[in-house]
Write an enzyme that holds these catalytic residues in place. Structure first.
Site, PDB file in Angstrom:
ATOM      1  N   ASP A  24      -8.789  -0.139   2.340  1.00 33.32           N
ATOM      2  CA  ASP A  24      -8.783   0.576   1.265  1.00 33.32           C
ATOM      3  C   ASP A  24     -10.103   0.218   0.579  1.00 33.32           C
ATOM      4  O   ASP A  24     -10.673   1.064  -0.075  1.00 33.32           O
ATOM      5  CB  ASP A  24      -7.599   0.162   0.241  1.00 33.32           C
TER       6      ASP A  24
ATOM      7  N   ASP B 172       1.031  -1.062  -0.134  1.00 33.61           N
ATOM      8  CA  ASP B 172       0.129  -0.057  -0.031  1.00 33.61           C
ATOM      9  C   ASP B 172       0.936   1.258   0.169  1.00 33.61           C
ATOM     10  O   ASP B 172       1.639   1.566   1.059  1.00 33.61           O
ATOM     11  CB  ASP B 172      -0.847   0.059   1.302  1.00 33.61           C
TER      12      ASP B 172
ATOM     13  N   THR C 133      -3.078   5.337  -3.857  1.00 33.16           N
ATOM     14  CA  THR C 133      -1.851   6.129  -3.193  1.00 33.16           C
ATOM     15  C   THR C 133      -0.554   5.889  -4.055  1.00 33.16           C
ATOM     16  O   THR C 133       0.093   6.806  -4.097  1.00 33.16           O
ATOM     17  CB  THR C 133      -1.799   5.675  -1.884  1.00 33.16           C
ATOM     18  N   THR C 134      -0.407   4.450  -4.595  1.00 35.66           N
ATOM     19  CA  THR C 134       0.872   4.417  -5.451  1.00 35.66           C
ATOM     20  C   THR C 134       0.812   5.135  -6.798  1.00 35.66           C
ATOM     21  O   THR C 134       1.735   5.997  -7.236  1.00 35.66           O
ATOM     22  CB  THR C 134       1.112   2.898  -5.792  1.00 35.66           C
TER      23      THR C 134
END
Length: 548
Positions: free
Chosen positions: A394, A62, A95-96
């Site tokens: 998530d 994550d 997020t990445t």
């Protein structure tokens, strides 16, 4: 000869760097951060094992978790950590992607900075490109009808499984996506995140994880007499306390002088009487279940057991608050005013065994004050369970977002390729430097499908060429097909994501890139002598300060 006196403006040792080299240096620092999370993107992404200063190991892919755990000191690179955190808080997933996009924007714009294009012109181009992208996403996004419950549920499950397809638990994504959609749909309209509890029980298989409709928490430490208490009730009253129900140990430095045994016995009796008065008031209030944040001693446990009451001490604050919200009532610090108004009510309570742990469960019903659910996760290693919890968080965020914003787009690099095409087409219609800058940003957007291919071990150039061809022909939803090493219509393949993820990621990435480009000077104050750690590595001990 008159020499000009030297003007000393900053403290000696202050590090100042400015101008073009400083902007380039900041861009290079951001590239290093991007390289740390680059390989975690997508269903074939790798995981990172991060060990902190205390030796605690965390396995995660994550982006936000990795960024938080990396102890980054470079001031410009911290911006990327902030955007990953904001994406995690706002949307939960992507997020990445947001870090990758920001890094790639900077990488593509770096040659222009080196050639002397003014950062303000570059920032203007970024802003223009962003507004075009958001406009396009909003016009392309597919609105889903909420009237058909079955179809709406299927959409939510697809969004949840897309969010989990890049996680460690992707093998069980169908199992968990159903569970998560059930959990979120059981909540009230505002869908408060803190009403979904996640408990981890090591042992067993992932498929043994279960969803409990209500508040569940692990049985706390208990004294003798506990096993004699009833373990289930219907229509019970719950007393929520923040009181210690046990005899206090005498203070070490307290001194009471008595001259005969009878006086001493009076003191002891008074102590016992205080405790019995409290217990008697709780019993008379009609409560069946007594929960307290502080310990409930062996005397109290036996007293409650004799009167067919259930008690649990040392209940965690989070569990206590969820019970209070779900069952009503209030957490009291005195037993003087214990009546029906301040007690919680629950239609069904029971204690049950899950794996090697016992759980106390207050079931939610239609009459509950506020609906609450608890996910009990099973699995082998502790790190694995922690990563499962992060993955489910998530997916829960994504489902909540999809319910609130009911527009979806295709994932798997499809939307990025379409936006890249739009920007490239637009850049050809304008003159001046902006043409090159928007062209560079169009190329930067291709990093998402390119990285998906690289992480899966595919030939990225070949697949991107096929994608460009399809998008040029008007097939807007074509993206990377990880399973067949080819391209496919990802909308038909049900790789769906809420459009709000993409809008948020692009906005955050563009803001971060603009911020880093607009900084042309860094002034770093020297560390003062007070900040330096003392010799010997141990802080000085003051009067009466205990050893650590």
């Amino acid at each position: 000869m008159n020499l000009q006196p030297q003007i000393v403006l900053l403290k000696e040792g202050t590090d100042t760097s400015q101008g073009k080299p400083q902007v380039v240096s900041n861009i290079n620092a951001c590239q290093s951060i991007v390289d740390a999370v680059r390989t975690t993107l997508g269903p074939r992404g790798m995981d990172k094992l991060i060990v902190d200063g205390r030796g605690k190991a965390t396995i995660s892919n994550d982006g936000a978790t990795i960024m938080k755990l990396l102890d980054i000191v470079h001031p410009a690179a911290k911006t990327l950590v902030d955007i990953a955190k904001s994406q995690d808080a706002e949307v939960g997933d992507g997020t990445t992607s947001v870090v990758l996009l920001a890094g790639e924007f900077l990488k593509q714009l770096k040659p222009f900075v080196e050639e002397g294009v003014h950062p303000r012109i570059i920032i203007k181009a970024i802003r223009k490109a962003l507004s075009l992208c958001i406009e396009k996403i909003n016009s392309m996004a597919v609105k889903i009808e909420k009237s058909d419950k079955k179809e709406h549920r299927a959409l939510l499950e697809k969004c949840a499984s897309t969010a989990m397809s890049s996680k460690l638990i992707h093998q069980q994504k169908d199992f968990f996506s159903k569970m998560i959609v059930d959990a979120v749909l059981k909540l009230d309209d505002l869908m408060p995140l803190n009403m979904i509890g996640i408990k981890k029980v090591t042992g067993g298989a992932l498929e043994e994880s279960l969803l409990i409709d209500g508040v569940a928490f692990k049985k706390t430490f208990s004294y003798a007499g506990f096993e004699m208490q009833p373990k289930n009730y219907t229509n019970c009253k719950i007393a929520l306390l923040n009181i210690e129900l046990e005899l206090k140990a005498e203070r070490d430095n307290a001194e009471i002088r008595v001259d005969n045994v009878a006086e001493y016995q009076k003191i002891v009796d008074a102590e016992w009487q205080i405790l019995y008065d409290k217990l008697d008031k709780i019993h008379k209030s009609g409560a069946n279940v007594v929960l307290s944040k502080l310990p409930i001693g062996d005397v109290a446990t036996q007293y409650f057991a004799d009167r067919d009451m259930f008690c649990a001490g040392r209940v965690q604050d989070e569990d206590m608050r969820r019970t209070m919200k779900a069952c009503g009532g209030a957490i009291l610090t005195t037993v003087a005013d214990l009546d029906d108004k301040v007690m919680g009510k629950c239609e069904k309570f029971e204690e049950t065994q899950i794996g090697g742990e016992r759980f106390n469960i207050f079931y939610s019903t239609a009459g509950s004050v506020q609906r609450s659910v608890t996910l009990v996760l099973r699995g082998g290693a502790e790190q694995f369970l922690e990563e499962t919890e992060r993955s489910l968080h998530d997916a829960i965020m994504i489902v909540r977002r999809t319910i609130k914003n009911d527009a979806v787009v295709a994932g798997g690099g499809a939307i990025e390729m379409e936006l890249s095409k739009i920007l490239r087409d637009y850049s050809r219609t304008i003159a001046g430097k902006e043409q090159l800058l928007i062209g560079a940003l169009a190329k930067a957007l291709e990093i998402i499908p390119r990285q998906l291919c690289d992480n899966a071990g595919f030939d990225a150039t070949n697949i991107l060429n096929k994608l460009r061809q399809k998008h040029a022909q008007g097939n807007i939803w074509y993206g990377v097909d990880i399973n067949k090493e080819h391209i496919t219509d990802n909308f038909e393949a049900c790789v769906w994501e809420p459009s709000v993820i993409k809008i948020n990621a692009l906005t955050a990435a563009c803001e971060a890139a603009s911020l880093i480009l607009s900084v042309d000077e860094t002034i770093k104050s020297p560390k003062s002598a007070n900040d330096m750690p003392q010799a010997g590595g141990m802080p000085g001990r003051g009067m009466g300060r205990p050893m650590m």
